[in-house]
Design an enzyme around this catalytic site. Structure first.
Site, short mmCIF file in Angstrom:
data_model
loop_
_atom_site.label_atom_id
_atom_site.label_comp_id
_atom_site.label_asym_id
_atom_site.label_seq_id
_atom_site.Cartn_x
_atom_site.Cartn_y
_atom_site.Cartn_z
N ASP A 154 45.64 37.86 42.76
CA ASP A 154 46.71 37.87 43.73
C ASP A 154 47.18 36.42 43.83
OD1 ASP A 154 48.51 38.56 45.69
OD2 ASP A 154 47.06 39.68 46.90
N TRP A 155 48.40 36.23 44.24
CA TRP A 155 49.01 34.90 44.15
C TRP A 155 48.27 33.88 45.02
CZ3 TRP A 155 50.61 37.96 40.87
CH2 TRP A 155 51.71 37.74 40.04
#
Length: 759
Positions: free
Chosen positions: A231-232
């Site tokens: 995930d970022w």
């Protein structure tokens, strides 16, 4: 064209290999032009393309290209239609090809543990079986266009509060039975090109560096072939993550983590073979897109808008109806509430789509010439009571034949980034509904929300239609459903409790910011409500129709199962009403063996069937040993004890129509060790030791007979004494036999002999 990826990797420098393990910017991977490796772009999903150009961000604060917003997962899961969600995936896959997007970040499959999770609108269900089937269909649809998907967020990410750092603390059984099966089904049957790891820790270990999760379970057990992306911003320790099975870091780290990888290889703390394997996985996925472009792909926004309407008509759930719906063309109807002209059709955050157009119910009614007036009643974006608007709404409702109130949750009430604090709707809406219902018995409430709400007014209204967050075509879909152009066929993919306090995670949801304890364990959603016999507002699987259905003739292909065979379950479903409609037939399994800590029933099959008025069709579903099983932590595998199981087929978890029992026999043996603390009852219950123990008890009794001929251990003079003695023996540790006259040496010898039988 055939690519020799290993040969390509052999030509790379160490720095180039490390560089491929992180993004070039927010949405693109890095390129290596000298080797013909291009950069590719990703985009947020899951219910539309959020392709950003220019200034980019992950939370959807900056504008993205115009796209089509399909219904969110809270709606699509309620369709219970794998073919429908597969076709939606195909549309999105073609759109990605047309927009040169290699990966669509979705579907989001985290379990709805609590109604409060701010991102529930983007998740599918409280049930792992339904979640897995729907997610797999979506993935297969998108990837038909050689566009990758990124199933997320792996794993146990069920809240927004401190989601980047808190630790989800749960048992191995809850992990395996509730929070992993959605991922497992999708990986095994649809092979998403990527898996996105979550921010949080699981039992103290970050998902981004969790070898058990990313390698042992995902790859070794399930056979995942693609790459794992963060995930970022989810990286904690980049090198540790690489060793654990984390492949691509997104977005860019400015070269910081790339340099760490290079340093680790040169210092010998990271085997370069691990890096090579990581790069190989990334390149295989990259080239599966690059080498399979579809120049004929078209993003037809107008055509896809119509498809978004069609999808939503299959998703909406008719929760209540006393006969007021469908509306009749000649009726005088008033629409109340600003959602009628400004519908809430999607959630906030990274999945926010720049919709090509949005239809409202009011606009659609005007275009169709419906006999309708409109009163604002309350605003759609805040909780604010306007006494004059309230008065006007009540007067308009009183003068009409039917009042339709468009209510729900404003954007600020639920979004990625934070959780809700209650299940309540805005007070201005609740008050208006109550005031209108006082003067108009034919009051219909249409809901626009991403998760369950409390409905204190429900007994005073005539109908409730749940539209969820229905995408940009929600207004047209709503009109078709209200007026009976389409028969509602959605079913709830989550339970609506009467109040928040009834939810099984009420005491622990959110945690202290560092840890959140999943003390409800496997008893999530209907598994808890049904087992506890806790009343709910609307049960899992509930949904009404404008027609009625009957169930009959439940049959099974065999009444005995074992570890390897399967059973086909059939039933006859009839439309006994006056119009065509679709029924969602649900199959649940119940363990009838008194096995501790099992839900009263669990969903293990479903199908959606279209029936004309008066028509009967036979539905067919298949079950296997896994469907009867729970995850046994001692065995480290799925296990169903030999015995009886009930197959229950019905309309909802609280509306079972047909049942039939089958027998099951397993050859699996549970790990069992006998020592002084092992009870006599446990030994008698295990087939490996039961016979020997029974003989030993008989020998002990015979040897210990009193002068009067009475048995010292198991004999008694009355039924009550016999019951007491049986219960005493059942819970008696072996070591306690010494206190009842059995020589200690003999007890030790018995324990040794019995334990040897289990090895």
């Amino acid at each position: 064209m055939e690519r020799d990826v290993k040969e390509l990797i052999s030509q790379m420098t160490l720095e180039e290999k490390a560089g491929l393990c992180s993004g070039a910017d927010f949405w693109n991977t890095k390129s290596i032009e000298r080797l013909g490796i291009p950069k590719v772009m990703m985009s947020d999903g899951p219910h539309g393309l959020r392709k950003q150009a220019g200034e980019t961000d992950h939370l959807g604060l900056n504008e993205s290209v115009e796209a089509v917003c399909f219904p969110a997962a809270c709606a699509t899961a309620s369709s219970f239609d794998v073919d429908l969600i597969g076709k939606m995936g195909e549309i999105l896959g073609e759109e990605c090809q047309a927009e040169n997007l290699s990966i669509l970040l979705g579907p989001a499959v985290n379990i709805k543990r609590s109604p409060l999770c701010g991102r529930n609108f983007e998740y599918l269900s409280e049930d792992p079986y339904l979640t897995g089937k729907m997610a797999a269909a979506y993935i297969r649809g998108v990837q038909k266009w050689n566009v990758g998907t990124s199933i997320k967020h792996f794993a146990v990410n069920n809240q927004e509060y401190r989601r980047m750092s808190s630790s989800s603390e749960l048992s191995e059984r809850a992990l395996r039975e509730i929070y992993l099966p959605g991922f497992e089904e999708a990986v095994k049957t649809a092979q998403p090109k990527t898996v996105m790891c979550s921010y949080n820790k699981i039992n103290g270990v970050y998902a981004a560096e969790n070898e058990k999760l990313l390698t042992k379970i995902l790859r070794d057990e399930w056979g995942f072939e693609g790459y794992v992306v963060t995930d970022w911003g989810a990286v904690n320790d980049r090198v540790k993550g690489l060793k654990a099975g984390l492949d691509l870091e997104m977005p860019a780290s400015g070269g910081y983590n790339d340099r760490k990888i290079v340093k680790a290889v040169r210092e010998g703390t990271l085997d370069e073979a691990v890096l090579d394997k990581t790069v190989e996985r990334i390149l295989k996925v990259l080239f599966s897109y690059v080498d399979n472009r579809h120049p004929e792909a078209v993003f037809d926004r107008e055509a896809d808008h119509k498809k978004a309407i069609e999808v939503e008509t299959e998703c909406a759930v008719l929760l209540e109806n006393n006969g007021v719906l469908p509306l009749k063309p000649e009726q005088k109807v008033v629409y109340i509430g600003e959602f009628a002209e400004n519908p809430r059709y999607q959630g906030g955050g990274s999945s926010h789509i720049h919709a090509s157009r949005v239809s409202s119910a009011w606009e659609t009614a005007m275009e169709k010439g419906r006999n309708i007036t409109y009163v604002k009643g309350f605003p759609c974006d805040r909780d604010e009571v306007d006494e004059q608007q309230l008065k006007e709404a009540a007067e308009a409702a009183k003068a009409a034949d039917v009042a339709v109130i468009f209510a729900g949750l404003p954007d600020v009430f639920e979004s990625e980034g934070y959780d809700r604090t209650s299940m309540k709707m805005p007070e201005c809406q609740n008050r208006l509904i109550e005031e209108v219902a006082k003067v108009q018995p034919n009051t219909v409430v249409v809901l626009h929300n991403g998760s369950p709400v409390e409905t204190p007014w429900v007994k005073n209204v005539a109908a409730v239609l749940e539209m969820y967050l229905g995408g940009q075509g929600v207004g047209e879909a709503c009109d078709m459903l209200l007026y009976g152009e389409v028969n509602p066929s959605g079913r709830l993919a989550e339970t609506f409790p009467l109040r928040l306090e009834d939810n099984p995670s009420f005491l622990t949801f959110g945690g202290d910011g560092k840890k959140v304890n999943y003390r409800e364990d496997i008893f999530v959603g209907y598994r808890y409500y049904d087992t506890k016999k806790q009343p709910v507002r609307w049960a899992f699987g509930h949904g009404l129709s404008y027609t009625d259905f009957s169930y009959a003739n439940l049959q099974v292909s065999g009444e005995a199962m074992n570890d390897t065979n399967k059973i086909t379950v059939t039933a006859e479903i009839s439309n006994i009403g006056k119009c065509a409609g679709k029924e969602v037939v649900q199959l649940y399994i119940s363990d009838k063996n008194g096995t501790p800590d099992r839900p009263v029933k669990e969903l293990k099959g479903f199908t959606k069937v279209m029936l004309e008025a008066g028509e009967t069709k036979t539905i067919s579903l298949e079950i296997c040993a896994r469907d009867l099983s729970f995850y046994h932590e001692g065995l480290r595998d799925w296990y169903a004890p030999s015995g009886r199981y009930e197959i229950a087929v019905g309309h909802a978890s609280d509306d079972i129509r047909l049942t039939k029992e089958i027998s099951f026999e397993t050859k699996k043996q549970l790990p069992f060790r006998v020592d002084g603390a092992t009870t006599v009852g446990e030994i008698l219950a295990d087939p490996r030791t039961a016979g020997v123990m029974a003989q030993m008890l008989e020998a002990i009794n015979n040897a210990a007979k009193t002068e009067e001929g009475q048995e010292a251990v198991s004999a008694s003079d009355s039924e009550s004494d016999a019951a007491m003695m049986k219960a005493l023996l059942d819970g008696m540790p072996m070591k306690s036999l010494i206190s009842f006259g059995v020589p200690g040496e003999q007890v030790e010898a018995i324990i040794t002999q019995l334990d040897a039988l289990c090895r």
